[in-house]
Design a protein around this motif. Sequence first.
Motif, mmCIF file in Angstrom:
data_model
loop_
_atom_site.group_PDB
_atom_site.id
_atom_site.type_symbol
_atom_site.label_atom_id
_atom_site.label_comp_id
_atom_site.label_asym_id
_atom_site.label_seq_id
_atom_site.Cartn_x
_atom_site.Cartn_y
_atom_site.Cartn_z
ATOM 1 N N THR A 339 12.447 -22.657 -25.040
ATOM 2 C CA THR A 339 12.576 -24.172 -25.387
ATOM 3 C C THR A 339 10.682 -25.024 -24.624
ATOM 4 O OG1 THR A 339 14.921 -24.398 -25.779
ATOM 5 C CG2 THR A 339 13.683 -26.450 -25.765
ATOM 6 N N ILE A 340 9.757 -25.808 -25.267
ATOM 7 C CA ILE A 340 8.956 -26.020 -25.002
ATOM 8 C C ILE A 340 8.856 -27.798 -25.605
ATOM 9 C CG2 ILE A 340 7.205 -24.124 -24.407
ATOM 10 C CD1 ILE A 340 6.299 -25.021 -26.482
ATOM 11 N N ILE A 341 8.663 -28.485 -24.694
ATOM 12 C CA ILE A 341 7.261 -29.523 -25.133
ATOM 13 C C ILE A 341 6.317 -29.388 -25.012
ATOM 14 C CG2 ILE A 341 6.640 -31.994 -24.961
ATOM 15 C CD1 ILE A 341 10.442 -31.766 -23.755
ATOM 16 N N TYR A 342 5.595 -29.555 -26.288
ATOM 17 C CA TYR A 342 3.754 -29.891 -26.436
ATOM 18 C C TYR A 342 3.483 -31.050 -26.598
ATOM 19 C CZ TYR A 342 4.746 -28.992 -30.639
ATOM 20 O OH TYR A 342 5.629 -28.817 -32.403
ATOM 21 N N GLY A 343 1.738 -30.956 -26.560
ATOM 22 C CA GLY A 343 1.899 -31.649 -26.171
ATOM 23 C C GLY A 343 -0.308 -31.632 -26.899
ATOM 24 N N GLN A 369 -0.345 -35.631 -30.685
ATOM 25 C CA GLN A 369 0.358 -34.615 -31.135
ATOM 26 C C GLN A 369 1.449 -34.462 -30.204
ATOM 27 O OE1 GLN A 369 0.527 -30.604 -31.137
ATOM 28 N NE2 GLN A 369 0.535 -30.720 -33.351
ATOM 29 N N LEU A 370 3.306 -34.669 -30.528
ATOM 30 C CA LEU A 370 4.324 -34.768 -29.019
ATOM 31 C C LEU A 370 5.075 -33.985 -30.166
ATOM 32 C CD1 LEU A 370 4.986 -35.434 -26.696
ATOM 33 C CD2 LEU A 370 6.344 -37.217 -27.633
ATOM 34 N N GLY A 371 5.498 -32.744 -29.491
ATOM 35 C CA GLY A 371 7.082 -31.802 -30.218
ATOM 36 C C GLY A 371 7.692 -31.034 -29.306
ATOM 37 N N PHE A 372 8.309 -30.320 -30.237
ATOM 38 C CA PHE A 372 9.233 -29.396 -28.902
ATOM 39 C C PHE A 372 9.591 -28.539 -30.307
ATOM 40 C CE2 PHE A 372 12.467 -32.391 -30.675
ATOM 41 C CZ PHE A 372 14.004 -31.562 -31.248
ATOM 42 N N ARG A 373 9.559 -27.577 -29.310
ATOM 43 C CA ARG A 373 10.209 -25.738 -30.120
ATOM 44 C C ARG A 373 10.530 -24.887 -29.530
ATOM 45 N NH1 ARG A 373 4.932 -23.358 -32.552
ATOM 46 N NH2 ARG A 373 6.469 -21.815 -33.525
ATOM 47 N N GLY A 374 11.672 -24.096 -30.119
ATOM 48 C CA GLY A 374 11.363 -23.238 -29.436
ATOM 49 C C GLY A 374 12.396 -21.830 -30.197
ATOM 50 N N ALA A 375 13.369 -21.082 -29.787
ATOM 51 C CA ALA A 375 13.419 -19.974 -30.400
ATOM 52 C C ALA A 375 15.333 -19.481 -29.928
ATOM 53 C CB ALA A 375 13.255 -18.346 -29.574
ATOM 54 N N ASP A 376 16.159 -18.772 -30.801
ATOM 55 C CA ASP A 376 17.236 -18.112 -30.265
ATOM 56 C C ASP A 376 18.323 -19.735 -30.688
ATOM 57 O OD1 ASP A 376 15.488 -16.031 -30.327
ATOM 58 O OD2 ASP A 376 15.893 -15.394 -28.394
ATOM 59 N N GLN A 379 21.854 -20.298 -29.158
ATOM 60 C CA GLN A 379 21.564 -18.880 -28.825
ATOM 61 C C GLN A 379 21.860 -17.923 -30.264
ATOM 62 O OE1 GLN A 379 24.839 -18.553 -25.860
ATOM 63 N NE2 GLN A 379 23.649 -19.350 -24.313
ATOM 64 N N VAL A 380 21.163 -18.137 -31.236
ATOM 65 C CA VAL A 380 21.156 -17.116 -32.464
ATOM 66 C C VAL A 380 20.080 -16.925 -32.643
ATOM 67 C CG1 VAL A 380 21.831 -16.792 -34.808
ATOM 68 C CG2 VAL A 380 23.195 -18.723 -33.486
ATOM 69 N N LYS A 381 20.264 -15.688 -31.983
ATOM 70 C CA LYS A 381 18.868 -14.203 -32.361
ATOM 71 C C LYS A 381 18.113 -14.770 -33.563
ATOM 72 C CE LYS A 381 15.969 -11.521 -30.606
ATOM 73 N NZ LYS A 381 15.138 -11.683 -29.358
ATOM 74 N N GLY A 382 16.244 -15.280 -33.138
ATOM 75 C CA GLY A 382 15.714 -15.255 -34.909
ATOM 76 C C GLY A 382 15.906 -16.142 -35.256
ATOM 77 N N LEU A 383 16.505 -17.352 -34.796
ATOM 78 C CA LEU A 383 16.703 -18.639 -35.223
ATOM 79 C C LEU A 383 15.630 -19.910 -34.782
ATOM 80 C CD1 LEU A 383 17.686 -20.620 -37.119
ATOM 81 C CD2 LEU A 383 19.554 -21.080 -35.806
ATOM 82 N N ASN A 384 14.595 -20.186 -35.207
ATOM 83 C CA ASN A 384 13.324 -20.678 -34.574
ATOM 84 C C ASN A 384 12.984 -22.123 -35.302
ATOM 85 O OD1 ASN A 384 12.339 -18.515 -32.671
ATOM 86 N ND2 ASN A 384 12.135 -17.669 -34.738
ATOM 87 N N TYR A 385 12.831 -23.429 -34.327
ATOM 88 C CA TYR A 385 12.750 -24.570 -34.889
ATOM 89 C C TYR A 385 11.559 -25.155 -34.395
ATOM 90 C CZ TYR A 385 14.870 -25.675 -29.755
ATOM 91 O OH TYR A 385 14.653 -24.895 -28.412
ATOM 92 N N LEU A 386 11.295 -26.539 -34.875
ATOM 93 C CA LEU A 386 10.253 -27.662 -34.706
ATOM 94 C C LEU A 386 10.317 -28.327 -35.142
ATOM 95 C CD1 LEU A 386 6.558 -26.576 -34.450
ATOM 96 C CD2 LEU A 386 7.340 -28.503 -35.639
ATOM 97 N N ALA A 387 10.234 -29.394 -34.455
ATOM 98 C CA ALA A 387 9.901 -30.657 -34.433
ATOM 99 C C ALA A 387 8.997 -31.610 -33.601
ATOM 100 C CB ALA A 387 11.159 -31.844 -34.395
ATOM 101 N N GLU A 388 8.138 -32.143 -34.646
ATOM 102 C CA GLU A 388 6.730 -32.658 -34.548
ATOM 103 C C GLU A 388 6.183 -34.453 -34.749
ATOM 104 O OE1 GLU A 388 3.486 -29.583 -34.404
ATOM 105 O OE2 GLU A 388 2.398 -31.072 -36.019
ATOM 106 N N PHE A 389 5.510 -35.012 -33.717
ATOM 107 C CA PHE A 389 4.890 -36.033 -34.663
ATOM 108 C C PHE A 389 3.556 -36.125 -33.430
ATOM 109 C CE2 PHE A 389 3.328 -39.962 -33.151
ATOM 110 C CZ PHE A 389 3.581 -40.543 -34.079
ATOM 111 N N ASN A 390 2.646 -36.106 -35.141
ATOM 112 C CA ASN A 390 0.851 -35.955 -35.135
ATOM 113 C C ASN A 390 1.029 -37.797 -35.626
ATOM 114 O OD1 ASN A 390 0.460 -33.631 -34.673
ATOM 115 N ND2 ASN A 390 1.585 -33.510 -36.467
ATOM 116 N N THR A 391 -0.510 -38.177 -34.973
ATOM 117 C CA THR A 391 -1.078 -39.285 -35.646
ATOM 118 C C THR A 391 -1.969 -39.208 -35.115
ATOM 119 O OG1 THR A 391 -0.942 -41.703 -35.610
ATOM 120 C CG2 THR A 391 -0.576 -40.760 -33.215
#
Length: 537
Positions: A339-343, A369-376, A379-391
């Motif tokens: 799980t990461i926070i990125y920008g 840009q500011l967002g966070f995303r991750g994998a599993d 704890q569900v293998k293969g379930l990836n997610y992302l939420a992001e803000f751009n301006t």
Amino acid sequence: MEILTNQRWVTKLFFTAVLWFAMSSALLAQSVYQPYSFQFYQKFSDDLYSTQTRIHSSLKPFFADDSLLKHTYDSLLTRTNSKNPAYRKLFNEHLIDTKTSAYTFYADILPDFQIGRDFSNDKTLSLTSLGVQIGGTISPKFFFYGSFYDNEARFPGYFNTYINQTGYVPGQEKDGNPGQSVKDYYYSSFLLSYTPIKFINFTLGKDKTFIGDGYRSMLLSDFASNYPFLKLTATVGNVRYMAMYAYLNNPNAPLATDGTHRNKWGYFQYLDWNVSNRVSLGFFQNVMEADEGTTGQRRGFNVSLASPFAFLVPENNIDNDPGKNLLGFTGKYKVFDKTIIYGQFALNEFHSKDFFAGNGSVTNKSGYQLGFRGADLFQVKGLNYLAEFNTARPFTYSSFDQTSNYSQADQPLAHPFGANFREWLAILNYSLGRLDLQGQVNYAYYGLDPNGLDYGQDIFEPYLNAANQYGNYIGQGIRTDFYYAEGKIAYVINPKYNLRIELDGIFRDEKNSLSYNKTSMITIGLKSSFRNIYTDF
């Protein structure tokens, strides 16, 4: 550079050269190039964002022979022990796949056939596309790849409007039927890659580069059409450095004095530093310089801007300076395992007085840009997610004229909205074997330009004609609200070239005080390749 602009000729020359190399060389082969596709690259997330790894994740495409990615790449390209050659060829192998002690070579036919309906506008949609790709290696040091598609399509209304305005199919090539409801166009890419020693790579090609860990990039994205480039990438310890020189099109800018298009050179540098297993920082610079200035002087390739060893130009801020400078920063922090926070932060033509004054100056051009995303997830293998803000503030990525803005073939090189916008988006993707599910939602607002006035959303308008020199704010002009939702269900038939059956549903809603544009559509088709074609703009 006339040869480079004749892209069909370049593609034919590339395929001829590759076939000659493949038949005449006698060395051992290894490298694997993986074209960038956001949906496919999510499958690497558990490796990329693990606290146990220190992978350079923000510079794409990847070469999947990286030891930390190779096992995941191999597992995605699942193999079978079936003794039936027809079964293996259909579900697990390239159409032509030759591996010898001298070289490797593969080739595939790439179908892309879709049919659908735009219910909001009572319109039948279709895509008839047939392509071919080839690739392979000659020794551990040389890799080649190429693809070509011929396409005919009936797009939804908003997509057609964009094509008619720019003359290009977004992310692909020039519209062969301007103003018509049926679009005829092609798509081509190629790469010649040479790695003389393990940590240095040279790549000559016609493709795209993406910088960042998000879905969008505020620095360099893959939204625009492919462009010819030469790229140097060097990796020393925890630092990876890229220098890229690209030749970019300005098809709707004023013509040069000899009647040709006034194109431009793009000089890009990016340094990615993995400070630790959890923290990464990146530093970006671009200079855009027109091949011919507004007074008719020819510049050509500017050697003074091409040094790969330093960030060259701290400021290009004079209003009529022929080279326009974009600076950027990226960051990533692994808050938890996978799980990461990125920008990102982008700054165009830095003027310290206007930047810190807070007076809404037309020269205060920045985005982030500011967002966070991750994998599993859960704890569900293969379930990836992302939420992001751009301006991006008004006039970010624009220039004093139409020749040195941040674009390629009349398409933004960063965010597809251009500037003067805010956007929120979320993506959820789940892969189970060969079944792939993805859902996405977007909301944005931006300020469109009234007739004859420039409020900063259109990066192709010179900012010298801005409606206001001061007091600019995000959303000024015709305030427009944008809603987008998309769901995909795909079954991958052959992972070698991403051949899949895909059902796709899109809802798009764009409205302001003057107009309302709604699209509700469903398509189904047999698709292949890793082309990343955006529809959410």
